[in-house]
Design an enzyme around this catalytic site. Structure first.
Site, mmCIF file in Angstrom:
data_model
loop_
_atom_site.group_PDB
_atom_site.id
_atom_site.type_symbol
_atom_site.label_atom_id
_atom_site.label_comp_id
_atom_site.label_asym_id
_atom_site.label_seq_id
_atom_site.Cartn_x
_atom_site.Cartn_y
_atom_site.Cartn_z
ATOM 1 N N GLY A 1 18.381 27.434 23.287
ATOM 2 C CA GLY A 1 18.011 26.600 22.380
ATOM 3 C C GLY A 1 18.837 25.507 21.830
ATOM 4 C CB VAL A 2 19.345 24.680 17.931
ATOM 5 C CG1 VAL A 2 19.986 23.600 17.063
ATOM 6 C CG2 VAL A 2 17.590 23.630 18.117
ATOM 7 C CG ASP A 3 23.560 29.248 19.145
ATOM 8 O OD1 ASP A 3 24.657 28.426 18.720
ATOM 9 O OD2 ASP A 3 23.644 30.663 19.572
ATOM 10 C CE1 TYR B 1 16.316 34.046 17.724
ATOM 11 C CE2 TYR B 1 16.915 34.021 15.407
ATOM 12 C CZ TYR B 1 17.325 34.330 16.884
ATOM 13 O OH TYR B 1 18.620 34.709 16.836
ATOM 14 C CB SER C 1 12.917 30.947 12.294
ATOM 15 O OG SER C 1 14.202 31.691 12.126
ATOM 16 C CG ASN D 1 23.292 34.548 18.716
ATOM 17 O OD1 ASN D 1 24.611 34.870 17.980
ATOM 18 N ND2 ASN D 1 23.264 33.802 19.926
#
Length: 174
Positions: free
Chosen positions: A31-33, A125, A121, A23
């Site tokens: 999520g991935v982050d 997203y 995304s 982000n």
């Protein structure tokens, strides 16, 4: 040069660099982050805080990318990119393409041989997986064609399930 897709855990991929679907705050998330921050350990958050205090005080812009060391991940580098959020009206495909192109630019600056991407995304997203696959593959192909003697030489899309893998396989012609 090679492009491939596989189902896997981006935090366990053996690549020179992994791309984080971050982000704009660069301070971790879901999520991935969240998975990358958890697996890389607390030094990743410290490195991201340093970026916020120095080169990115307002955060990272949508479509841009920046690198940090990967710390406890098997990769050497994490390339953070901010994808457009469809739920916030960020529906410009050039922003999504920029995530992939800018990440490859950063990978080239780092002189890495291999880079692994998530489906930026396509999760929270809200972008359709088929659009992400089409844009990601087209951008990577174009970027690699424009850098025939450079790095990276290997681009891998590491995705979470068969549905996403099939979308990438369709675009890759497999």
């Amino acid at each position: 040069m090679s492009l491939s897709v596989e189902i896997g855990d981006l935090t366990r991929v053996e690549a020179d660099a992994v791309v984080n679907a971050a982000n704009s705050l660069l301070l971790g998330g879901g999520g991935v982050d969240g998975a990358i921050h958890a697996a890389a350990g607390p030094r990743l958050l410290e490195a991201c805080r340093r970026l916020r205090k120095t080169t990115h005080p307002d955060g990272l812009a949508v479509g841009d990318a920046v690198a940090t060391p990967a710390f406890d991940l098997p990769a050497s580098w994490v390339i953070h990119t901010v994808g457009p959020n469809l739920h916030r009206g960020q529906d410009d495909p050039t922003l999504l393409a920029s995530c992939f192109a800018r990440s490859l630019d950063v990978a080239a600056e780092l002189d890495v041989r291999s880079v692994a991407f998530p489906a930026v995304s396509a999760g929270a997203y809200g972008w359709p997986v088929s659009d992400v696959a089409r844009i990601a593959v087209a951008t990577a192909r174009s970027w690699l064609a424009g850098h025939p003697d450079g790095s990276p030489r290997e681009v891998r899309f590491v995705v979470i399930d068969e549905r996403v893998q099939h979308a990438f396989d369709d675009v890759l012609g497999r």
